[in-house]
Design a protein around this motif. Structure first.
Motif, PDB file in Angstrom:
ATOM      1  N   GLN A  52       0.822  -1.211   0.000  1.00  0.00           N
ATOM      2  CA  GLN A  52       0.000   0.000   0.000  1.00  0.00           C
ATOM      3  C   GLN A  52       0.855   1.259   0.000  1.00  0.00           C
ATOM      4  O   GLN A  52       0.483   2.256  -0.608  1.00  0.00           O
ATOM      5  N   GLU A  59      -5.100   0.650  -2.089  1.00  0.00           N
ATOM      6  CA  GLU A  59      -6.322  -0.128  -2.255  1.00  0.00           C
ATOM      7  C   GLU A  59      -6.201  -1.386  -1.409  1.00  0.00           C
ATOM      8  O   GLU A  59      -5.163  -1.641  -0.805  1.00  0.00           O
ATOM      9  N   ASP A  60      -7.273  -2.161  -1.381  1.00  0.00           N
ATOM     10  CA  ASP A  60      -7.259  -3.405  -0.625  1.00  0.00           C
ATOM     11  C   ASP A  60      -6.177  -4.332  -1.178  1.00  0.00           C
ATOM     12  O   ASP A  60      -6.003  -4.443  -2.388  1.00  0.00           O
ATOM     13  N   TYR A  72       0.921  -6.397  -8.769  1.00  0.00           N
ATOM     14  CA  TYR A  72       0.519  -4.993  -8.700  1.00  0.00           C
ATOM     15  C   TYR A  72       1.457  -4.183  -9.578  1.00  0.00           C
ATOM     16  O   TYR A  72       2.658  -4.439  -9.617  1.00  0.00           O
TER      17      TYR A  72
END
Length: 158
Positions: A52, A59-60, A72
């Protein structure tokens, strides 16, 4: 090859999140963190906050326990978060492309013992241990042999 170590006590989940954020700032593609510890030691908590921190818009960040890998795209490059707890064979790692990701992405690996001979030599090993006297306290040991981690360690404990 020489292995260096450092250790610290994380007194709360917030301390763990703060350390994860500080480490995140130093990571670049090709860096690999191996997160070890018993179930409930805080591996996913650490990884979640590190990821994060690297996101433009946090985001989650779900645990990859059932998917094995979550990827990611972060400003620093591609990031792979993998949980090898359910891994049954090394061939699965090769099918996932994890060995290639070790060279091209930021990689966070939970349950790294499952890597066996595929463990990247350049990785930073983080072992989280529970404290039997304090539910929220963790003891963290860091180990590394690649000299590229030394500047980070100096910044963390300056």
């Amino acid at each position: 090859m020489t292995t260096d170590t450092a250790a610290c006590t994380l007194n709360s989940p917030d301390d763990t999140a703060l350390l994860a954020a500080r480490i995140a700032e130093a990571l670049r593609p090709g860096d690999c963190l191996l997160l070890d510890g018993v179930i409930g030691a805080g591996k996913t908590h650490f990884a979640r906050h590190l990821i994060q921190t690297l996101m433009e818009v946090p985001e989650d960040v779900p645990s990859p326990t059932f998917t094995l890998v979550q990827t990611y795209d972060v400003p620093a490059g591609e990031l792979w978060h993998t949980d090898l707890y359910r891994l049954s064979a090394l061939e699965e790692l090769e099918e996932l492309g994890l060995t290639e990701a070790f060279e091209t992405a930021i990689c966070l690996v939970e349950w790294p013992g499952r890597l066996a001979e595929l463990t990247p030599a350049h990785a930073l090993h983080l072992t989280l241990a529970l404290d039997p006297e304090h539910e929220d306290r963790r003891h963290l040991t860091l180990r590394w042999s690649d000299p590229k981690w030394q500047p980070l360690m100096e910044r963390l404990w300056a």
